[in-house]
Motif scaffolding. Structure first.
Motif, PDB file in Angstrom:
ATOM      1  N   THR A 352       8.142  25.622  39.236  1.00  0.00           N
ATOM      2  CA  THR A 352       9.161  25.607  38.185  1.00  0.00           C
ATOM      3  C   THR A 352       9.477  27.036  37.752  1.00  0.00           C
ATOM      4  O   THR A 352       8.684  27.970  37.963  1.00  0.00           O
ATOM      5  N   VAL A 353      10.633  27.217  37.142  1.00  0.00           N
ATOM      6  CA  VAL A 353      11.019  28.517  36.571  1.00  0.00           C
ATOM      7  C   VAL A 353      10.176  28.781  35.322  1.00  0.00           C
ATOM      8  O   VAL A 353       9.949  27.893  34.502  1.00  0.00           O
ATOM      9  N   THR A 354       9.669  29.998  35.189  1.00  0.00           N
ATOM     10  CA  THR A 354       8.857  30.364  34.029  1.00  0.00           C
ATOM     11  C   THR A 354       9.468  31.579  33.324  1.00  0.00           C
ATOM     12  O   THR A 354      10.199  32.374  33.931  1.00  0.00           O
ATOM     13  N   VAL A 355       9.138  31.715  32.043  1.00  0.00           N
ATOM     14  CA  VAL A 355       9.617  32.831  31.222  1.00  0.00           C
ATOM     15  C   VAL A 355       8.422  33.512  30.576  1.00  0.00           C
ATOM     16  O   VAL A 355       7.540  32.836  30.027  1.00  0.00           O
ATOM     17  N   MET A 356       8.376  34.832  30.660  1.00  0.00           N
ATOM     18  CA  MET A 356       7.289  35.605  30.070  1.00  0.00           C
ATOM     19  C   MET A 356       7.860  36.599  29.061  1.00  0.00           C
ATOM     20  O   MET A 356       8.470  37.597  29.453  1.00  0.00           O
ATOM     21  N   PRO A 357       7.699  36.350  27.762  1.00  0.00           N
ATOM     22  CA  PRO A 357       8.120  37.340  26.759  1.00  0.00           C
ATOM     23  C   PRO A 357       7.061  38.419  26.590  1.00  0.00           C
ATOM     24  O   PRO A 357       5.853  38.152  26.638  1.00  0.00           O
ATOM     25  N   ARG A 358       7.526  39.658  26.380  1.00  0.00           N
ATOM     26  CA  ARG A 358       6.616  40.795  26.208  1.00  0.00           C
ATOM     27  C   ARG A 358       7.067  41.619  24.992  1.00  0.00           C
ATOM     28  O   ARG A 358       8.266  41.725  24.719  1.00  0.00           O
ATOM     29  N   PHE A 359       6.115  42.255  24.324  1.00  0.00           N
ATOM     30  CA  PHE A 359       6.430  43.043  23.140  1.00  0.00           C
ATOM     31  C   PHE A 359       5.388  44.145  22.994  1.00  0.00           C
ATOM     32  O   PHE A 359       4.199  43.923  23.219  1.00  0.00           O
TER      33      PHE A 359
END
Length: 437
Positions: A352-359
């Motif tokens: 599946t498509v995944t999203v990784m937020p970074r800060f």
């Protein structure tokens, strides 16, 4: 980059930036004062086996001793060259595993995977808009190694696909915006394979390892921003040395052209017998004048370079840099991850498509002595039964002392750096050395 949780797409400086943004090779750093500049990167680590950790975020800790591979080596090399507005870069991330140990009777097997980025980028509008493109290349090799016999390659796979990126950083603004897009890579067998094939099933093996049909790196899209508070500028105007030196060069060229015209006129008016004498006299005089002009140009170039360096050195250092990004990773059908291949386990992965937020945040708590970073990112699991986990990252640069390596390099003030990345069932850390700016 580790200390900032990898949120580098909207900042994208240095050779390390090529891993996050294809435009990074042409991004001029504030301390880049010359028309030609370069950057180098090299690192290696020996994390050992993944046993006892959940390196790939399966959602559970591996049972110690279940992994069959070991002697893991990670190596990163990078080179960046900048010629005015043009930038070129190539980086390689190499992973090597010993699959089976070599004995006196049986050769061992070694697996190597390489991920290359080969990029070219160009800065427009005075390096305010940087566009880059190139290729990412994936390679896999399984080799046979022995204690008393030379090694030989059993199996090769290579694939490549395009990638492109951009960074917009208006002069004087306190923000940047970056984006990059990477097409999926599919690597297939290259050349002859020294493997065995089961005639009844058609399964290809190297030793006891069932070989993959292909290697896949899914598509990726990444967007990021950076903001900087405080008196230190985030986007100072880049001063191109060739443009700054252009008026001086133009005056010299006009003076030389004028002298040549006067000389040609004198030759045309002189009797034929005197022309050879005039040529010799002009050549001697021109040689002396050009030497003086070259010295003046060199002095002016040095003055402008010192001016650019003083401009940089006089900027205030107080700042708070905030970076954030989102990494989207595409789906791949009928795939398993590298660790599952090494353990020869059929575990679905990346469906599946995944999203990784970074800060991340960077500041200089001790003026001109210590830079500190802290960040966080949320790692989605690529396994069906896995779950997301949050990482905490931190790091710092500590200023050391000037050292020119006994004249082998220019005067350089050095720094030591460290970074830590912690999450449930996961820990990673590193140290490094580099130049303090």
């Amino acid at each position: 980059m580790t200390g900032l949780a990898g949120a580098y797409t909207g900042y994208a400086e240095g050779v390390e930036g090529t891993a996050s943004n294809a435009a990074a090779p042409a991004v001029r750093e504030p301390f880049s004062h010359k028309w030609f500049d370069y950057d180098l990167s090299a690192s290696f680590s020996f994390p050992g086996t993944f046993s006892g950790t959940d390196f790939d975020n399966r959602g559970r800790r591996n049972i110690s001793g279940t992994s069959t591979f070991g002697d893991f080596l990670y190596l990163n090399l990078g080179l960046q060259l900048q010629f005015g507005e043009l930038g070129l870069a190539i980086t390689d991330d190499l992973q090597q595993f010993n699959l089976t140990p070599a004995t006196a009777d049986d050769p061992g097997l070694t697996l190597q995977t390489s991920r290359w980025h080969a990029l070219a980028a160009y800065g427009f509008l005075g390096n305010q808009l940087v566009l880059g493109a190139g290729a990412r290349i994936v390679a896999l090799q399984i080799s046979q190694t022995g204690q008393f016999v030379p090694g030989r390659t059993l199996f090769n796979m290579v694939g490549a696909s395009p990638e492109a990126g951009m960074l917009y950083k208006p002069d004087g603004a306190v923000w940047r915006f970056g984006a990059t897009l990477r097409a999926p890579v599919i690597a297939r067998s290259l050349g002859e394979s020294s493997t065995t094939v089961d005639p009844s099933t058609g399964v290809e093996r190297a030793g006891k390892f069932i070989l993959p049909e292909k290697i896949v790196q899914p598509w990726e899209a990444e967007i990021g921003v950076s903001l900087q508070a405080g008196p230190r500028p985030l986007n100072p105007r880049w001063l191109n040395p060739h443009i700054e030196e252009a008026p001086v060069r133009a005056r010299i060229e006009r003076a030389r052209a004028e002298r040549d015209r006067e000389h040609q006129a004198k030759l045309a008016a002189a009797p034929p017998g005197r022309r050879n004498t005039l040529e010799i006299a002009f050549a001697e005089q021109e040689r002396s004048l050009r030497m003086i002009e070259d010295m003046r140009l060199k002095a002016e170039s040095d003055r402008l370079l010192a001016q650019r360096r003083a401009r940089y050195a006089n900027w205030p250092r107080e700042k708070i840099l905030i970076v954030a990004s989102f990494l989207f990773t595409g789906a791949s059908d009928n795939t398993i991850d590298v660790a599952s291949f090494l353990d020869q386990k059929l575990e679905p992965f990346g469906r599946t498509v995944t999203v990784m937020p970074r800060f991340g945040i960077e500041a200089e708590p001790v003026h001109d002595r210590v830079r500190a970073r802290i960040g966080s990112y949320v790692e989605p699991s690529r396994f069906p039964n896995g779950s997301v986990r949050q990482h905490l990252t931190c790091g710092a640069d500590i200023k050391l002392f000037p050292f020119d390596a006994w004249g082998l390099i220019g005067a350089t003030t050095w720094r030591i750096s460290f970074a830590v990345d912690l999450a449930p069932r996961y820990a990673n850390w590193g140290v490094g050395i580099g130049a303090w700016h």
